[in-house]
Design an enzyme around this catalytic site. Structure first.
Site, PDB file in Angstrom:
ATOM      1  N   ASN A 284      -5.062   6.181  16.300  1.00 54.43           N
ATOM      2  CA  ASN A 284      -6.253   6.086  16.960  1.00 54.43           C
ATOM      3  C   ASN A 284      -6.967   7.570  17.634  1.00 54.43           C
ATOM      4  O   ASN A 284      -8.146   7.612  17.800  1.00 54.43           O
ATOM      5  CB  ASN A 284      -6.114   5.240  18.391  1.00 54.43           C
ATOM      6  CG  ASN A 284      -6.124   3.818  18.032  1.00 54.43           C
ATOM      7  OD1 ASN A 284      -6.274   3.232  16.814  1.00 54.43           O
ATOM      8  ND2 ASN A 284      -6.065   2.948  19.147  1.00 54.43           N
ATOM      9  N   GLU A 285      -6.083   8.655  17.508  1.00 53.20           N
ATOM     10  CA  GLU A 285      -6.731   9.824  17.584  1.00 53.20           C
ATOM     11  C   GLU A 285      -7.709  10.210  16.613  1.00 53.20           C
ATOM     12  O   GLU A 285      -8.676  10.817  16.986  1.00 53.20           O
ATOM     13  CB  GLU A 285      -5.474  11.014  17.717  1.00 53.20           C
ATOM     14  CG  GLU A 285      -4.496  10.629  18.903  1.00 53.20           C
ATOM     15  CD  GLU A 285      -3.515   9.905  18.787  1.00 53.20           C
ATOM     16  OE1 GLU A 285      -3.303   9.054  17.822  1.00 53.20           O
ATOM     17  OE2 GLU A 285      -2.536   9.781  19.664  1.00 53.20           O
TER      18      GLU A 285
ATOM     19  N   GLN B 224       0.958  -1.263  -0.162  1.00 52.26           N
ATOM     20  CA  GLN B 224       0.105  -0.020   0.113  1.00 52.26           C
ATOM     21  C   GLN B 224       1.035   1.331  -0.016  1.00 52.26           C
ATOM     22  O   GLN B 224       1.670   1.406   0.946  1.00 52.26           O
ATOM     23  CB  GLN B 224      -0.889  -0.150   1.199  1.00 52.26           C
ATOM     24  CG  GLN B 224      -1.870   1.076   1.179  1.00 52.26           C
ATOM     25  CD  GLN B 224      -2.614   1.293   2.556  1.00 52.26           C
ATOM     26  OE1 GLN B 224      -2.115   0.606   3.617  1.00 52.26           O
ATOM     27  NE2 GLN B 224      -3.572   2.043   3.069  1.00 52.26           N
TER      28      GLN B 224
ATOM     29  N   GLU C  45     -10.123  -1.367   5.728  1.00 52.87           N
ATOM     30  CA  GLU C  45      -8.766  -1.723   6.732  1.00 52.87           C
ATOM     31  C   GLU C  45      -9.338  -1.690   8.031  1.00 52.87           C
ATOM     32  O   GLU C  45      -8.942  -2.312   8.853  1.00 52.87           O
ATOM     33  CB  GLU C  45      -7.991  -0.586   6.332  1.00 52.87           C
ATOM     34  CG  GLU C  45      -6.662  -0.811   6.992  1.00 52.87           C
ATOM     35  CD  GLU C  45      -5.332   0.138   6.503  1.00 52.87           C
ATOM     36  OE1 GLU C  45      -5.717   1.290   6.009  1.00 52.87           O
ATOM     37  OE2 GLU C  45      -4.271  -0.286   6.433  1.00 52.87           O
TER      38      GLU C  45
ATOM     39  N   SER D 278       0.732   6.554   2.402  1.00 54.76           N
ATOM     40  CA  SER D 278       1.454   7.820   3.242  1.00 54.76           C
ATOM     41  C   SER D 278       2.503   8.314   2.557  1.00 54.76           C
ATOM     42  O   SER D 278       3.329   7.707   1.535  1.00 54.76           O
ATOM     43  CB  SER D 278       1.956   7.049   4.308  1.00 54.76           C
ATOM     44  OG  SER D 278       1.100   6.539   5.091  1.00 54.76           O
TER      45      SER D 278
HETATM   46  C1  FAD Z   1       3.395  -0.489  11.255  1.00 57.86           C
HETATM   47  C2  FAD Z   1       3.113   0.306  10.442  1.00 57.86           C
HETATM   48  C3  FAD Z   1       2.624   0.089   9.027  1.00 57.86           C
HETATM   49  C4  FAD Z   1       2.204   0.988   8.016  1.00 57.86           C
HETATM   50  N1  FAD Z   1       2.127   0.603   6.808  1.00 57.86           N
HETATM   51  C5  FAD Z   1       1.704   1.423   5.895  1.00 57.86           C
HETATM   52  C6  FAD Z   1       1.663   1.055   4.603  1.00 57.86           C
HETATM   53  O1  FAD Z   1       1.596  -0.013   4.350  1.00 57.86           O
HETATM   54  N2  FAD Z   1       1.237   1.940   3.707  1.00 57.86           N
HETATM   55  C7  FAD Z   1       1.315   3.113   3.927  1.00 57.86           C
HETATM   56  O2  FAD Z   1       0.785   4.064   3.117  1.00 57.86           O
HETATM   57  N3  FAD Z   1       1.325   3.781   5.136  1.00 57.86           N
HETATM   58  C8  FAD Z   1       1.630   2.749   6.261  1.00 57.86           C
HETATM   59  N4  FAD Z   1       1.830   3.429   7.623  1.00 57.86           N
HETATM   60  C9  FAD Z   1       1.702   4.828   7.912  1.00 57.86           C
HETATM   61  C10 FAD Z   1       0.652   5.058   8.693  1.00 57.86           C
HETATM   62  O3  FAD Z   1      -0.629   4.955   7.923  1.00 57.86           O
HETATM   63  C11 FAD Z   1       0.771   6.551   9.069  1.00 57.86           C
HETATM   64  O4  FAD Z   1       1.971   6.543  10.007  1.00 57.86           O
HETATM   65  C12 FAD Z   1      -0.592   7.023   9.969  1.00 57.86           C
HETATM   66  O5  FAD Z   1      -1.355   7.535   8.760  1.00 57.86           O
HETATM   67  C13 FAD Z   1       0.115   8.319  10.651  1.00 57.86           C
HETATM   68  O6  FAD Z   1       0.579   9.441   9.852  1.00 57.86           O
HETATM   69  P1  FAD Z   1       2.210   9.952  10.269  1.00 57.86           P
HETATM   70  O7  FAD Z   1       3.033   8.859  10.710  1.00 57.86           O
HETATM   71  O8  FAD Z   1       2.408  10.817   9.097  1.00 57.86           O
HETATM   72  O9  FAD Z   1       1.776  10.629  11.652  1.00 57.86           O
HETATM   73  P2  FAD Z   1       0.993  12.239  11.768  1.00 57.86           P
HETATM   74  O10 FAD Z   1      -0.308  12.284  10.785  1.00 57.86           O
HETATM   75  O11 FAD Z   1       2.066  13.227  11.682  1.00 57.86           O
HETATM   76  O12 FAD Z   1       0.459  12.209  13.229  1.00 57.86           O
HETATM   77  C14 FAD Z   1       1.295  12.440  14.334  1.00 57.86           C
HETATM   78  C15 FAD Z   1       0.352  12.335  15.755  1.00 57.86           C
HETATM   79  O13 FAD Z   1      -0.453  13.608  15.587  1.00 57.86           O
HETATM   80  C16 FAD Z   1      -1.640  12.993  15.598  1.00 57.86           C
HETATM   81  N5  FAD Z   1      -2.504  13.823  14.888  1.00 57.86           N
HETATM   82  C17 FAD Z   1      -2.454  14.212  13.452  1.00 57.86           C
HETATM   83  N6  FAD Z   1      -3.542  14.806  13.227  1.00 57.86           N
HETATM   84  C18 FAD Z   1      -4.519  14.899  14.151  1.00 57.86           C
HETATM   85  C19 FAD Z   1      -5.793  15.455  14.303  1.00 57.86           C
HETATM   86  N7  FAD Z   1      -6.241  16.155  13.323  1.00 57.86           N
HETATM   87  N8  FAD Z   1      -6.329  15.120  15.583  1.00 57.86           N
HETATM   88  C20 FAD Z   1      -5.860  14.703  16.605  1.00 57.86           C
HETATM   89  N9  FAD Z   1      -4.554  14.172  16.423  1.00 57.86           N
HETATM   90  C21 FAD Z   1      -3.986  14.284  15.112  1.00 57.86           C
HETATM   91  C22 FAD Z   1      -1.780  11.469  15.191  1.00 57.86           C
HETATM   92  O14 FAD Z   1      -2.973  10.886  15.580  1.00 57.86           O
HETATM   93  C23 FAD Z   1      -0.414  11.136  15.590  1.00 57.86           C
HETATM   94  O15 FAD Z   1      -0.595  10.655  17.196  1.00 57.86           O
HETATM   95  C24 FAD Z   1       2.362   2.379   8.559  1.00 57.86           C
HETATM   96  C25 FAD Z   1       2.617   2.821   9.720  1.00 57.86           C
HETATM   97  C26 FAD Z   1       2.769   1.810  10.748  1.00 57.86           C
HETATM   98  C27 FAD Z   1       3.412   2.390  12.090  1.00 57.86           C
END
Ligand code: FAD
Length: 381
Positions: free
Chosen positions: A362-363, A125, A244, A128
């Site tokens: 989860n947020e 996938q 998902e 991100s």
């Molecule tokens: C084990 C694992 C597997 C993954 N596999 C894939 C994959 O196969 N393909 C893929 O595309 N992606 C993948 N991901 C990425 C995953 O989807 C993202 O890490 C996730 O969507 C969070 O985005 P970010 O890491 O950019 O964090 P951010 O979006 O920067 O968030 C950082 C923190 O801020 C909080 N936050 C952000 N916005 C808000 C809001 N509006 N309100 C409240 N809180 C908020 C978040 O909840 C989090 O705690 C994977 C991640 C992990 C850990």
């Protein structure tokens, strides 16, 4: 409410159990986050597919058994109870396939699904990006129109399995100047070995390359690999996301089997006087059973023609937090050995820590629950 399975479902369970009993490898396969383990898990997918156990809920034409979602849940219970290997095809089967069933063409289904079912093509996938995780719609990777297709450029990250996978599906900005960020996005499939793709593995806490970053430089993709209408990809992506978080990513069978293993660990290791630890083991058993019943209730609603909608977020928050609690209990039972030795429990614990992050943090899920299920006002963004 009748909580018993039908005789036909029980016959299906018995058939699955007998097959798994005869085929599940006696010695655990190496981790699927290594090249050797990935190949071994791919071979296991082929073995499942040969007897049509890899995608039981798909139509027979694509390698399935036309089973309904209740039978899929039954199969999953048997699968995990048998200690069968983790599914390296999970991203394709639980994310891309339901999306193709809803939005793909017949040609795409016929071309993509059989090789996904057999493990010949393993999917990653690619959603991100470094600046687009929770706020997925802010993604900047581009799809630019060219003769007979599209040229993809940009960077994707945290792509699970991409270090060794064959193909990927993702969202790209095809119209840069739309009034809203979730407009003008196109959903495409592409080859991870195509000219212009660079795959850079990212190590997990334990160093295994569970993820990769993808750098795309004018990667050509033909028109037939666009899913849904060009520039209307957001709607298609939301169908993937619902799957998902909802029924398909983490079936209760996985947690029922883990709770059983935890009880065995308690029996073999625990001090019977430690009632606090005993209560946590009991909580894990109750949690697994509650999740099972909740999922069957959702499955019944689904079979009655209702959609799961925002309830998918309840599922996601529950299983991700439950998984961490279950593994913490196991590590406390194991004592220092749990922290120091490379066991299934320690590997499972490391993986469980990611549960509140992937599939939408989860947020974000709690915001969805607050706004759409509880009718609370929108939070500050
Ligand atoms: C084990 C694992 C597997 C993954 N596999 C894939 C994959 O196969 N393909 C893929 O595309 N992606 C993948 N991901 C990425 C995953 O989807 C993202 O890490 C996730 O969507 C969070 O985005 P970010 O890491 O950019 O964090 P951010 O979006 O920067 O968030 C950082 C923190 O801020 C909080 N936050 C952000 N916005 C808000 C809001 N509006 N309100 C409240 N809180 C908020 C978040 O909840 C989090 O705690 C994977 C991640 C992990 C850990």
């Amino acid at each position: 409410m009748d909580l018993a399975h039908s005789p036909a479902d029980e016959a299906f369970r018995a058939e699955a159990r007998a097959w798994l009993d005869a085929h599940v490898p006696r010695v655990a396969l190496p981790s699927l986050e290594t090249e050797e383990g990935f190949a071994a898990h791919r071979a296991w997918e082929a073995e499942l597919a040969a007897d049509r156990w890899s995608v039981v809920s798909w139509p027979a034409a694509y390698g399935g058994r036309d089973a309904d979602i209740v039978r899929w849940l039954v199969f999953e219970e048997e699968y995990y109870a048998a200690g069968a290997p983790g599914r390296v095809s999970q991203n394709g089967i639980s994310l891309l396939a339901p999306t193709l069933f809803e939005h793909g063409t017949l040609e795409q289904r016929a071309r993509v699904l059989p090789s996904m079912a057999s493990g010949e093509v393993i999917w990653a996938q690619a959603w991100s990006e470094p600046e687009a995780g929770s706020d997925l719609a802010s993604l900047t990777s581009r799809a630019v129109r060219t003769d007979g297709g599209w040229l993809l450029s940009g960077q994707k990250t945290w792509s699970s399995r991409a270090a060794f996978a064959d193909r990927a599906f993702g969202l790209f900005r095809s119209e840069p100047d739309t009034p809203k960020p979730h407009q003008g996005l196109t959903y495409l499939m592409f080859d991870l070995r195509a000219p212009g793709v660079t795959v850079r593995p990212i190590g997990r806490l334990d160093g295994k390359p569970a993820f990769a970053e993808l750098f795309l430089d004018d990667v050509f993709v033909q028109d037939e690999d666009v899913i849904g209408e060009p520039s209307r990809g957001w709607r298609v992506a939301m169908s993937t996301a619902g799957n998902e978080r909802g029924l398909t990513l983490r079936s209760p069978g996985r947690f029922l089997a883990s709770a059983d293993r935890l009880v065995d660990l308690w029996r073999s290791r625990a001090d019977p006087a430690d009632t606090a630890l005993r209560d946590r083991v009991a909580d894990a058993v109750i949690g697994a059973r509650a999740y099972q019943l909740f999922t069957y209730a959702n499955a019944s609603r689904f079979l009655d023609g209702e959609s799961i909608g925002a309830e998918a977020s309840l599922n996601k928050v529950f299983w991700s937090e439950y998984d961490i609690a279950l593994h913490e209990t196991a590590l406390d039972l194991l004592g220092p050995e749990g922290e120091l030795a490379d066991t299934d429990w320690s590997e499972g614990y490391v993986f469980s820590l990611a549960g509140p992050l992937y599939a939408g943090t989860n947020e974000i899920q709690r915001d969805i629950i607050a706004e759409r299920l509880l009718g609370l006002p929108k939070g500050r963004r």
